[in-house]
Structures are given as C-alpha cells and as structure tokens.
Design a protein around this motif. Structure first.
Motif, short mmCIF file in Angstrom:
data_model
loop_
_atom_site.label_atom_id
_atom_site.label_comp_id
_atom_site.label_asym_id
_atom_site.label_seq_id
_atom_site.Cartn_x
_atom_site.Cartn_y
_atom_site.Cartn_z
N HIS B 99 0.84 -1.20 0.00
CA HIS B 99 0.00 0.00 0.00
C HIS B 99 0.88 1.26 0.00
CE1 HIS B 99 -4.03 -1.70 1.70
NE2 HIS B 99 -3.44 -2.58 0.90
N THR B 100 0.39 2.30 -0.61
CA THR B 100 1.02 3.61 -0.49
C THR B 100 0.36 4.33 0.67
OG1 THR B 100 1.59 3.77 -2.83
CG2 THR B 100 1.36 5.84 -1.63
N VAL B 101 1.20 4.80 1.58
CA VAL B 101 0.68 5.39 2.82
C VAL B 101 1.39 6.71 3.11
CG1 VAL B 101 0.17 3.11 3.79
CG2 VAL B 101 2.34 4.24 4.34
N GLU B 102 0.77 7.47 3.97
CA GLU B 102 1.44 8.59 4.62
C GLU B 102 1.51 8.24 6.10
OE1 GLU B 102 0.29 12.63 3.41
OE2 GLU B 102 -0.97 11.68 1.90
N ALA B 103 2.73 8.31 6.63
CA ALA B 103 2.95 7.87 8.00
C ALA B 103 3.55 8.98 8.84
CB ALA B 103 3.87 6.66 8.02
N ASP B 104 3.10 9.03 10.08
CA ASP B 104 3.66 9.95 11.07
C ASP B 104 4.37 9.09 12.10
OD1 ASP B 104 2.88 12.94 12.48
OD2 ASP B 104 3.59 11.33 13.76
N GLY B 105 5.63 9.42 12.39
CA GLY B 105 6.33 8.59 13.36
C GLY B 105 7.64 9.19 13.81
N MET B 106 8.43 8.34 14.45
CA MET B 106 9.73 8.75 14.96
C MET B 106 10.82 8.03 14.17
SD MET B 106 9.28 10.97 17.38
CE MET B 106 10.82 10.98 18.32
N LEU B 107 11.78 8.81 13.70
CA LEU B 107 12.90 8.29 12.92
C LEU B 107 14.12 8.17 13.83
CD1 LEU B 107 14.49 7.66 10.28
CD2 LEU B 107 14.74 10.13 10.00
N TYR B 108 14.76 6.99 13.75
CA TYR B 108 16.00 6.77 14.49
C TYR B 108 17.07 6.35 13.48
CZ TYR B 108 12.90 6.98 18.41
OH TYR B 108 11.96 7.41 19.30
N GLU B 109 18.06 7.17 13.29
CA GLU B 109 19.14 6.87 12.35
C GLU B 109 20.28 6.20 13.10
OE1 GLU B 109 19.48 10.08 9.08
OE2 GLU B 109 18.80 11.16 10.85
N ARG B 110 20.56 4.97 12.72
CA ARG B 110 21.58 4.19 13.41
C ARG B 110 22.47 3.50 12.37
NH1 ARG B 110 19.98 6.87 16.70
NH2 ARG B 110 18.84 6.42 18.61
N ASP B 111 23.74 3.75 12.43
CA ASP B 111 24.70 3.00 11.62
C ASP B 111 24.40 3.08 10.13
OD1 ASP B 111 25.69 2.02 14.16
OD2 ASP B 111 24.01 0.61 14.13
N GLY B 112 23.90 4.21 9.68
CA GLY B 112 23.60 4.37 8.27
C GLY B 112 22.25 3.81 7.87
N LEU B 113 21.49 3.28 8.81
CA LEU B 113 20.15 2.74 8.54
C LEU B 113 19.10 3.66 9.13
CD1 LEU B 113 20.87 -0.98 9.47
CD2 LEU B 113 20.83 0.02 7.19
N ASN B 114 17.95 3.67 8.50
CA ASN B 114 16.83 4.49 8.99
C ASN B 114 15.77 3.57 9.61
OD1 ASN B 114 17.74 7.06 7.77
ND2 ASN B 114 17.41 5.94 5.87
N TYR B 115 15.55 3.71 10.90
CA TYR B 115 14.53 2.92 11.59
C TYR B 115 13.34 3.84 11.88
CZ TYR B 115 18.18 -0.55 12.41
OH TYR B 115 19.19 -1.47 12.25
N LEU B 116 12.16 3.34 11.57
CA LEU B 116 10.96 4.16 11.73
C LEU B 116 9.96 3.46 12.64
CD1 LEU B 116 9.54 6.77 10.69
CD2 LEU B 116 8.52 5.35 8.90
N ILE B 117 9.55 4.16 13.66
CA ILE B 117 8.45 3.69 14.49
C ILE B 117 7.23 4.51 14.11
CG2 ILE B 117 7.53 3.54 16.84
CD1 ILE B 117 10.29 2.91 17.82
N VAL B 118 6.31 3.87 13.41
CA VAL B 118 5.14 4.57 12.89
C VAL B 118 4.11 4.69 14.00
CG1 VAL B 118 3.27 4.52 11.20
CG2 VAL B 118 5.56 3.74 10.54
N SER B 119 3.84 5.92 14.38
CA SER B 119 2.83 6.11 15.43
C SER B 119 1.43 6.10 14.84
CB SER B 119 3.09 7.42 16.18
OG SER B 119 3.16 8.50 15.28
N GLU B 120 1.32 6.56 13.58
CA GLU B 120 0.01 6.60 12.96
C GLU B 120 0.12 6.61 11.43
OE1 GLU B 120 -4.11 9.28 13.12
OE2 GLU B 120 -2.25 10.06 13.95
N VAL B 121 -0.66 5.77 10.80
CA VAL B 121 -0.79 5.85 9.34
C VAL B 121 -1.91 6.85 9.07
CG1 VAL B 121 -1.38 4.60 7.22
CG2 VAL B 121 0.05 3.51 8.97
N THR B 122 -1.53 8.02 8.60
CA THR B 122 -2.53 9.10 8.46
C THR B 122 -3.33 8.96 7.18
OG1 THR B 122 -0.80 10.49 7.49
CG2 THR B 122 -1.22 10.74 9.85
N THR B 123 -2.73 8.36 6.14
CA THR B 123 -3.45 8.12 4.89
C THR B 123 -3.06 6.76 4.34
OG1 THR B 123 -3.35 10.48 4.35
CG2 THR B 123 -3.92 8.99 2.56
N ASP B 124 -4.06 5.97 3.98
CA ASP B 124 -3.81 4.67 3.36
C ASP B 124 -4.49 4.69 1.99
OD1 ASP B 124 -3.57 2.10 2.50
OD2 ASP B 124 -4.69 1.18 4.15
N SER B 125 -3.69 4.77 0.93
CA SER B 125 -4.23 4.90 -0.43
C SER B 125 -4.40 3.55 -1.12
CB SER B 125 -3.33 5.79 -1.28
OG SER B 125 -3.19 7.05 -0.68
#
Lengths: 185, 148
Positions: B99-125
C-alpha cells in the motif's frame, strides 16, 4: 494508547536513556544450551553477542538470519574479534538439547542454541518484546511460525547495542558490528 | 588531542540514545525488504506494488521486517506500526503490504540505517503502484496456477 506510552517512555524513563531505541530490549535470562549447559544473558567469554529468536529448522526468516550471523562471526574472527551467535528458540518442543546441535553446528561451530522450560523462555521473550504465533503444521518440518526477524547485537553483559534487519549483506553488517566491538574493547 | 578525537569517534556508536529520534512524516510504499534488497526475485522496480503483493504477504508472515520506500528512494526499516507490536507478520503489516501510505512517526538513524516507528498511518491509499501491468506476478510461483 501505544503512541502515548511510547513517547512517554522515551522521554521519561531513565532506564531507556542509554538505549539506542525507545524500547528497553534485553534483560536477564537463564536457559540451556544445546550442550546441556546453563547460559545466561552474559557471555562467559566476554564476547559481544548476536541474538536472534527463531527455531533451528525454520525455513523462513531464520534461513536468512542464521547464516548471516555465522558469516559475520567468521568475518570478525579474522580481525581477532570474538562474537557469539545465539539462537533462542521460540519452539522448545522441536528445539531440544538433543535436536538443536546438528543444525546449528552445520551453520557455525560456535553457534549457541538456547532452549528451556516455558517459564524460563517467557522471561527471555518478555525481555526482548518477542512475539510469535503458529501458522500451520508442515508434515515434514513440524510447526511453522510467524515471528519477529531482527537480529540483536548485545554486549558481553547482555546490554543492547543495536538492531539489524536480516536483509543486510554480511559485509555491511560486519562493518557495523566491528564499530561496536572496537568501541567496547 | 588527536588521540582524544580518535577515541571519541570510536565510542560514538555507543553514545546514541533514545532522545536522538526525530518526528517525521513520510509518504511512500510499504515494501518487502528482503526481496527489495536481495534482488532474488528481480530488480527493485519489479518487487514493489501489485506485482509483488502476494510474495510480500508471504515474506511478512515469515518474519521479514517491512520497510517504507519513500518517494525520494529512501528506505525506512519499520520497527512498529501503530498499536501493532509486530514489525512483520502482524495484522497491520499484512494489511498494508504494497500500500502507499502517509505515516507519522519517529525516525531513528543508526549505523547508516533508517529505523521508523510509525505512530500513525494518516493516509492509506491502498495499492496504487500497478506494477503487474508491466511485470505480471513476481515471482510467478507466488500465485499458483489453478489449472495445475
């Protein structure tokens, strides 16, 4: 509710201050190795640990994660860094002291498999927020599970250093682990 | 001084902590990270969208963490989605596969990787990336031939 809990925890919980993520992963456990010995969250040889939750005959994500852990262990050994790959079973019925040794030895001679009784394993699952569920029973391989797929890098004392998705190349993961073991040595 | 800087650089990975997260809003597709990165099922354009939906479900159910492929090509490794603790295989991750989504969350950049904790999917297309029109089903065996 989860969101509020998460943000509140990240901001307010001093226990998370040194965690790389806003969750407190890791903690004490005592389980039994495939050699019948007790092993805790601390590495007896003072090595960093790559910890994964799965099962020895898993054909899904474990078949990617466990060989990757073995390759990284070998690559770091060439640098003189000891790292212990550890599999904590989510299926103690299939993964016993008697059955875990052969599949893990085929991956790497230093691979540690941990099993135990329901209570002892539950303590480890709780410490790492591990969730899994049975999907179906394969007539040849037994129960097939859906389970989490991240590899945890822990220090020798059992404290979380970072997480790895099991989709990294061995070279990329080795490079990241090397930074941590260099920094902690 | 140089020794001090070198020591600081070596210790840098150890000094990250939870407060380093950044709140972000990201739009993109929920992808199967294993097939996307490994290339075992085809190129990156073939293992996204409708062509790869069935395989993405199997990979997620098998424990492959899902990712969020942003419009700029950045891949975020998803640690959690909303109230669902599972990064793979959970009801939410399965529902959102491809699915294509719009997500609101917290980004944690570690060791060149992007980790995302999605608090809310605001749009699900839903699935809007209609890659099956170019690639069919990827891989073909993901959707068994009912005539066999």
């Amino acid at each position: 509710m989860w969101r509020a809990t998460l943000f509140a925890a990240a901001l307010a919980n001093p226990a998370l201050a040194n965690s790389p993520f806003p969750v407190d992963l890791g903690g004490p456990y005592a389980l039994t190795t495939q050699h019948g010995e007790t092993r805790t969250h601390k590495d007896p040889n003072g090595h960093a640990q790559l910890v994964f939750f799965g099962y020895a005959n898993c054909l899904n994500i474990c078949s990617a994660a466990l060989p990757l852990m073995a390759q990284v262990t070998d690559a770091l050994a060439e640098d003189g860094h000891g790292v212990t790959p550890v599999l904590i079973t989510i299926d103690p019925i299939q993964d016993t002291v008697e059955t875990m040794d052969a599949p893990l030895a085929a991956l790497h001679p230093d691979f540690i498999g941990l099993t135990g009784d329901e209570q002892d394993l539950a303590q480890a699952y709780d410490a790492f927020n591990v969730e899994f569920e049975k999907l179906f029973q394969d007539p040849e391989y037994g129960w097939i599970y859906s389970h989490t797929g991240f590899i945890h890098l822990m220090d020798a004392e059992g404290e979380l250093l970072t997480l790895f998705p099991p989709i990294l190349s061995a070279e990329q993961m080795t490079g990241i682990v090397r930074k941590y073991v260099n920094g902690s040595s | 001084m140089r020794a001090f800087i070198a020591a600081a650089l070596l210790l840098a990975p150890m000094s990250v902590h939870a407060a380093d997260g950044t709140r972000v809003q990201v739009k993109g597709e929920i992808i199967d990270t294993w097939c996307y990165y490994s290339g075992v099922m085809g190129g990156p354009d073939a293992v996204v969208g409708s062509a790869h939906h069935t395989c993405a479900l199997w990979c997620s159910a098998g424990g492959i963490p899902v990712g969020l492929l942003a419009e700029d090509g950045t891949v975020y490794m998803v640690l959690k989605v909303g109230a669902d603790d599972a990064s793979a295989g959970g009801d939410t991750a399965l529902k959102l596969a491809a699915h294509t989504v719009e997500a609101d969350g917290m980004l944690y950049e570690r060791d060149g990787l992007n980790y995302l904790i999605v608090s809310e999917v605001t749009t699900d297309s839903d699935i809007v990336n209609r890659t099956h029109e170019d690639y069919g089903t990827i891989p073909a065996f993901a959707f068994p031939d009912p005539n066999k």
